[in-house]
Enzyme design. Sequence first.
Site, mmCIF file in Angstrom:
data_model
loop_
_atom_site.group_PDB
_atom_site.id
_atom_site.type_symbol
_atom_site.label_atom_id
_atom_site.label_comp_id
_atom_site.label_asym_id
_atom_site.label_seq_id
_atom_site.Cartn_x
_atom_site.Cartn_y
_atom_site.Cartn_z
ATOM 1 N N ASP A 1 1.427 34.227 -0.040
ATOM 2 C CA ASP A 1 2.795 34.741 0.113
ATOM 3 C C ASP A 1 3.866 33.725 -0.245
ATOM 4 O O ASP A 1 5.008 33.831 0.186
ATOM 5 C CB ASP A 1 3.012 35.235 1.554
ATOM 6 C CG ASP A 1 1.969 36.254 1.968
ATOM 7 O OD1 ASP A 1 1.592 36.279 3.141
ATOM 8 O OD2 ASP A 1 1.517 37.010 1.086
HETATM 9 N N1 LIG Z 1 -3.920 33.775 -3.443
HETATM 10 C C1 LIG Z 1 -3.275 34.853 -2.961
HETATM 11 N N2 LIG Z 1 -3.953 35.986 -2.778
HETATM 12 C C2 LIG Z 1 -3.287 37.078 -2.329
HETATM 13 C C3 LIG Z 1 -1.922 37.020 -1.985
HETATM 14 C C4 LIG Z 1 -1.228 35.780 -2.238
HETATM 15 O O1 LIG Z 1 -0.009 35.668 -1.999
HETATM 16 N N3 LIG Z 1 -1.944 34.744 -2.724
HETATM 17 N N4 LIG Z 1 -1.297 38.108 -1.410
HETATM 18 C C5 LIG Z 1 -2.219 39.063 -0.838
HETATM 19 C C6 LIG Z 1 -1.610 40.266 -0.213
HETATM 20 N N5 LIG Z 1 -1.351 39.998 1.186
HETATM 21 C C7 LIG Z 1 -0.094 39.957 1.608
HETATM 22 O O2 LIG Z 1 0.803 40.339 0.866
HETATM 23 C C8 LIG Z 1 -2.448 39.711 2.071
HETATM 24 C C9 LIG Z 1 -3.594 40.411 1.938
HETATM 25 C C10 LIG Z 1 -4.692 40.110 2.767
HETATM 26 C C11 LIG Z 1 -4.614 39.121 3.693
HETATM 27 C C12 LIG Z 1 -5.810 38.785 4.508
HETATM 28 O O3 LIG Z 1 -5.747 37.981 5.392
HETATM 29 N N6 LIG Z 1 -6.979 39.391 4.115
HETATM 30 C C13 LIG Z 1 -8.248 39.078 4.763
HETATM 31 C C14 LIG Z 1 -9.189 40.274 4.631
HETATM 32 C C15 LIG Z 1 -8.568 41.522 5.160
HETATM 33 C C16 LIG Z 1 -9.437 42.721 4.872
HETATM 34 O O4 LIG Z 1 -10.559 42.613 4.445
HETATM 35 O O5 LIG Z 1 -8.855 43.812 5.062
HETATM 36 C C17 LIG Z 1 -8.946 37.998 3.954
HETATM 37 O O6 LIG Z 1 -8.758 37.969 2.716
HETATM 38 O O7 LIG Z 1 -9.739 37.268 4.577
HETATM 39 C C18 LIG Z 1 -3.433 38.407 3.799
HETATM 40 C C19 LIG Z 1 -2.341 38.706 2.987
HETATM 41 C C20 LIG Z 1 -3.282 39.455 -1.805
HETATM 42 N N7 LIG Z 1 -3.982 38.258 -2.178
#
Ligand SMILES: Nc1nc2c(c(=O)[nH]1)N[C@@H](CN(C=O)c1ccc(C(=O)N[C@@H](CCC(=O)O)C(=O)O)cc1)CN2
Length: 281
Positions: A225
């Site tokens: 983010d």
């Molecule tokens: N490198 C990045 N990857 C992603 C970003 C980013 O800014 N940099 N944004 C996200 C979208 N997002 C918020 O906008 C977000 C999505 C998911 C998570 C999160 O903690 N996901 C967990 C798994 C959740 C699940 O399985 O439902 C995880 O990945 O462990 C936080 C923020 C998209 N990618």
Amino acid sequence: MERYVMTLSCPDQPGIIRAFAEGVVQAQGNIVDNKQYTDPDTGTFSMRTEFDSPISDLGAVRSLLDDALAAYDTTVTLRPEAQRRRVLLMVSKADHCLLDLLYRWENGELPVDIPVIVSNHTDLQPIAERHGIPFVHIPVTKESKPAAEAALLALVEEHAVDFVVLARYMQVLSDDLCSALPGRIINIHHSFLPGFKGAKPYHQAHARGVKLIGATAHYVTADLDEGPIIEQDVARVDHAWTAEQLVAHGRDVERLVLSRAVLRHAEDRVLMTGARTIVFA
Ligand SMILES: Nc1nc2c(c(=O)[nH]1)N[C@@H](CN(C=O)c1ccc(C(=O)N[C@@H](CCC(=O)O)C(=O)O)cc1)CN2
């Protein structure tokens, strides 16, 4: 007559526009739109220009511009306006941003090609099928993420994808993937950044008692983010709204903000300057 879209950035100094205009003249061209900005902090000059030319050979026009700008340390992109950018859409389970993008694409508001939709779930496969777009399911677990991301990069190559849109794709992309596609991944974050980063931003906002909720479209970097912001918007709420109502109302803001950001990127209206963007709307 071919219409071209050109973007240029370089250290600012006198004579850049004259040199560029001379190149357009060499291409028997006519400038029909021009926007420019000099960043006072970095001294970087940025410009987006649309011009018409009877020369349909992109390479020939590019050479004429490169020759005209030879004295300047420029970064230039040049594209026939009719050559649409190719975008790979990534989704999880929420469908509102995907449906908004596909609606605008179908009615001609979004001049892109969508060769494939990718998801870590199968929930939205029927939507892709209804719109005649190939759907690829790439499940992601902590263990499978490297292989999943390798499969995604293979699709980017296979379909000659220009940029990727995370349309509420809920997996954090690795540093390697972000580094492989710099400035080519756009995400919609469901808060008015820098407020309420990470997961469950509406519940964070509800607990904080905000009077405005928002959404932010940004380029994706390894720092969650934190990427350069392309577009934002807000909506007024009050004490009586539940967290669930914020989530529902936020969907309207998210889909508008993401669709605007994708359109502007697809039209080469967004240039990056350091950690910020310049948007020639
Ligand atoms: N490198 C990045 N990857 C992603 C970003 C980013 O800014 N940099 N944004 C996200 C979208 N997002 C918020 O906008 C977000 C999505 C998911 C998570 C999160 O903690 N996901 C967990 C798994 C959740 C699940 O399985 O439902 C995880 O990945 O462990 C936080 C923020 C998209 N990618």
